[in-house]
Design an enzyme around this catalytic site. Structure first.
Site, PDB file in Angstrom:
ATOM      1  CG  ASP A   1      -4.945  -0.938  -0.157  1.00 29.60           C
ATOM      2  OD1 ASP A   1      -5.012  -2.141   0.155  1.00 29.60           O
ATOM      3  OD2 ASP A   1      -5.741  -0.086   0.235  1.00 29.60           O
TER       4      ASP A   1
ATOM      5  N   GLY B   1     -11.502   1.398   4.270  1.00 29.55           N
ATOM      6  CA  GLY B   1     -12.855   1.909   4.105  1.00 29.55           C
ATOM      7  C   GLY B   1     -13.045   3.386   4.409  1.00 29.55           C
TER       8      GLY B   1
ATOM      9  N   GLY C   1     -11.686   5.744   2.714  1.00 26.08           N
ATOM     10  CA  GLY C   1     -11.659   6.468   1.441  1.00 26.08           C
ATOM     11  C   GLY C   1     -10.270   6.916   1.016  1.00 26.08           C
ATOM     12  CE  LYS C   2      -5.636   3.305   3.078  1.00 27.78           C
ATOM     13  NZ  LYS C   2      -6.639   2.715   3.977  1.00 27.78           N
ATOM     14  CB  THR C   3      -8.524   4.040  -3.192  1.00 27.24           C
ATOM     15  OG1 THR C   3      -7.881   2.993  -2.478  1.00 27.24           O
ATOM     16  CG2 THR C   3      -8.206   3.895  -4.657  1.00 27.24           C
ATOM     17  CB  SER C   4     -12.082   8.063  -3.013  1.00 18.41           C
ATOM     18  OG  SER C   4     -12.700   6.821  -2.957  1.00 18.41           O
TER      19      SER C   4
ATOM     20  CB  THR D   1     -11.516  -1.097   1.160  1.00 18.04           C
ATOM     21  OG1 THR D   1     -11.261  -0.249   0.051  1.00 18.04           O
ATOM     22  CG2 THR D   1     -10.210  -1.506   1.788  1.00 18.04           C
TER      23      THR D   1
END
Lengths: 589, 121
Positions: free
Chosen positions: A50, A23, A25-28, A508
């Site tokens: 992930d 949560g 914001g790793k993916t972003s 997430t």
């Protein structure tokens, strides 16, 4: 206050790893980084390992484990490695051929044995090693970016090579935990190559992603230190979601801003040693290539619809949960959720709520990242509330020592060495912790026990199997402690036990929580409540940026309330951190 | 010389420490088998998740499993005949089968043996 993060100026290694709890914001961040690098003329491969990844949603593209070109961005390729899918494939490869040949019940015991966390982790690591050590893939790209799983998972993933190298070398009897995974032993060389690549600063950069809040900074600090310890020293900290300005007349907005700034004043010393960059809090969702490009231009507000009716007014607050478990005579309450969603706070608040309703309560925690003492500080406690904590590391050591002491009666030195090695298995911790809270529960009388963590479905199923197994064969019982024998059926009994799943209204955390629920259901346990914590939507902020974020929560509130939860409760975002008995009472007023 | 085969239930490790407690029985059995193997006797051990093929192919074992389910494990075969179902042999039984003294089963080699990774398959 920090330099704005721009990948072009910061990233110069071929491998890039992102880590941070769910949560943050790793993916972003990973996607935006990948787009920026590709826009600057580099050839980039973005890989998600992930299991909760929404990489596919971000690019609006169906992804597989082989790299696919991202439309609209020259030189950008993306692929998705789902470790759970890999584990399923692995499990099916082992079990599949015996369906029909062995009785169904026998096949079922095999499947459960291969359903543990170890299998998923090994499968994930295996996928990841294949990429890291494949020159054909590496040579094609200037940068390979791994959008890895949340911290705990990432840590274990990355720590594995060292652990396994030691394990493979030291294995003197060749059975042990390699058991279901023995097929991987011949990959030893690949594993050690992965370790080399990871700890080489000219090859690998670690991006620690955090939110500007105390708990995610603490978590980032822990990850940073643990990874430094295993040799990954080239680290950069990114503070994601920094609110740049606020509305003075809006209470939520100014509190939000000041909470962030205060949290950043307390950045742990170790983290300060890293280069630190920031990314702005944005109201728009980071999906689609255009929005990703905005992020590094530090745009925070594109125009958006600002008026909405609040639908959360009819969802109960936390006192709904408390009244429910109080009137149901629940004796055992587990709060469950991934790190950082506030399960310790929720457990503490439920405990206090029950005390205030007139119950005697014992509260205990096993979360190493949570500090009950921090939660209560030096408060004078109500006499109906007692508190204890279970430290998993200490419990594992205690359990090992116990076992070795018991066994030393019958075994000589070599036999002990043999046993000690099996005790280094990853399952030991889950078992040790379960035994520890079985003891806590056994010691309480006339008290409601609130625990801020729950055993996984897998652990329960294994314990269950072991229990019936030892019943069956009276001769071969290890001494299953009484406390464990008594606890198992109690956990299964919905009249006695309530599991409360804690999450945030974001992609997430919701996905992670729903996986926890699935795992518990496998063990026939139905979570009673879901609690959506820290909801901006449930506040009445008029700050345009926060309000944009609040609107983005709606989708996830619906998902939880309508699809996932039996009963759903929501806690509005709080103006201050609640520390101490009196403050925690705010949750129930 | 007798041939002994042990068919274990699904478990992570051969000493059973992954269960709710360590089973001293499993530790004893693991040590006894280790000693017997070191002496060159024909004793083999199969674990359900590692070697499911052995369980499926062996008609004796497969029959017992179809009849009694997974609770019948461990199954012990002596010279291809079912000798025991649902529990492990005692050291005395092992000793009798292989014509050694039970004491010898507690003798341990003094050096740790290094393992050949390739032999793990």
């Amino acid at each position: 206050m920090f330099q704005a993060f721009h990948p072009k100026n910061v990233v110069n290694t071929p491998f890039l790893f992102l880590t941070g709890k769910g949560g943050v914001g790793k993916t972003s961040t990973a996607c935006a980084t990948a787009v920026a690098l590709a826009d600057s003329g580099k050839k980039v491969l973005l890989i998600s390992t992930d299991p909760a990844s929404n990489l596919q949603d971000v690019f609006g593209l169906e992804l597989t484990n082989s790299p696919k070109e991202v439309p609209g961005v020259e030189n950008l390729f993306a692929s998705n490695l789902d470790p759970e899918a890999a584990a399923r494939a692995y499990r099916e490869k082992v079990v599949g051929p015996y369906r029909g040949k062995l009785p169904e019940s026998v096949v079922a015991t095999m499947e459960e044995q291969l359903s543990g966390a170890c299998t998923v982790e090994i499968a994930a690591f295996d996928e990841f090693t294949n990429l890291l050590t494949n020159p054909e893939i590496i040579e094609q790209y200037d940068h390979i970016i791994f959008d890895t799983a949340p911290t705990g998972h990432t840590l274990r993933l990355l720590q594995l090579p060292t652990a396994w190298n030691g394990f493979l070398e030291e294995s003197t009897h060749g059975a042990s935990c390699l058991g279901p995974l023995s097929g991987l032993a011949d990959k030893k060389n690949l594993y050690s190559k992965s370790v080399e690549v990871l700890s080489e600063p000219s090859m690998t950069t670690l991006l620690l992603v955090t939110r500007p809040d105390v708990s995610s900074l603490v978590e980032a600090d822990r990850a940073s230190m643990e990874l430094k310890e295993i040799g990954i020293k080239s680290q950069i900290l990114i503070v994601n979601g920094l609110l740049q300005s606020y509305l003075k007349e809006d209470e939520v907005s100014s509190a939000f801003y000041h909470r962030q700034r205060n949290a950043l004043k307390q950045i742990p010393e170790n983290l300060k040693q890293n280069e630190i960059y920031s990314l702005p809090f944005v109201s728009y969702s980071l999906t689609g290539v255009e929005n990703l490009r905005y992020l590094f231009k530090q745009y925070s507000i594109p125009s958006m619809e600002l008026s909405f009716e609040n639908e959360t007014d009819n969802l109960p607050r936390l006192n709904g949960v408390i009244n429910d478990v109080s009137s149901d005579h629940t004796r055992l309450i587990f709060s469950m959720g991934k790190g950082g969603v506030g399960k310790t706070t929720v457990a503490s608040a439920i405990a206090i709520g029950l005390v205030e309703t007139g119950h005697k309560v014992h509260l205990t925690t096993t979360d190493p990242a949570a500090h009950l003492s921090h939660q209560f500080q030096s408060d004078e406690l109500n006499q109906n509330l007692t508190i204890s904590s279970i430290n998993p590391k200490v419990e594992v050591e205690k359990y090992k020592a116990d076992v070795l002491a018991n066994a030393s009666k019958d075994l000589d030195e070599e036999g002990l060495a043999y046993l000690e090695e099996d005790l280094n298995s990853p399952c030991t911790e889950e078992i040790a912790v379960f035994r520890a809270f079985a003891e806590v529960v056994a010691k309480t009388e006339n008290e409601i026990v609130v625990i801020d963590t729950a055993p996984t479905g897998h652990t329960l199923l294994l314990l269950d199997a072991a229990q019936s197994y030892s019943k069956e064969i009276a001769r071969s019982t290890g001494d299953v402690p009484d406390s464990v024998l008594k606890l198992l059926p109690r956990i299964r009994n919905p009249k006695e036990t309530a599991v409360v799943i804690v999450t945030l209204a974001e992609a997430t955390p919701v996905l992670e929580a729903s996986r926890l629920q699935d795992d518990l259901r496998r063990a026939n346990i139905e979570p009673k409540w879901w609690v959506i914590n820290q909801s901006l939507y449930a506040t009445n902020t008029i700050d345009p940026i926060l309000r944009g974020k609040a609107i983005a929560e709606i989708e996830w509130i619906h998902e939880v309330n309508e699809k996932l939860a039996k009963k759903c409760s929501i806690i509005p975002w709080q103006h201050e951190e609640k520390v101490g008995y009196e403050k925690l009472k705010d949750y129930i007023d | 010389m007798k041939k002994v085969e042990i068919f274990d239930p699904a478990m992570c490790c051969s000493t059973g420490v992954c269960g709710p407690s360590v089973d001293p029985e499993l530790t004893r059995v693991a040590s006894a088998i280790y000693s017997l193997k070191e002496k060159g006797f024909d004793i083999k051990r199969y674990q359900l998740t590692n070697d499911p093929g052995k369980f499926a192919e062996n008609s004796e074992v497969n029959n017992v499993l179809h009849e009694k389910g997974p609770d019948a494990l461990p199954i012990i075969l002596v010279d291809n005949q079912v000798a025991r179902v649902g529990s492990y042999p005692s050291n005395e039984e092992f000793a009798e089968w292989f014509n050694v003294t039970p004491e010898e089963l507690r003798e341990k080699p003094k050096a740790r043996v290094s393992i050949d990774i390739n032999s793990l398959k």
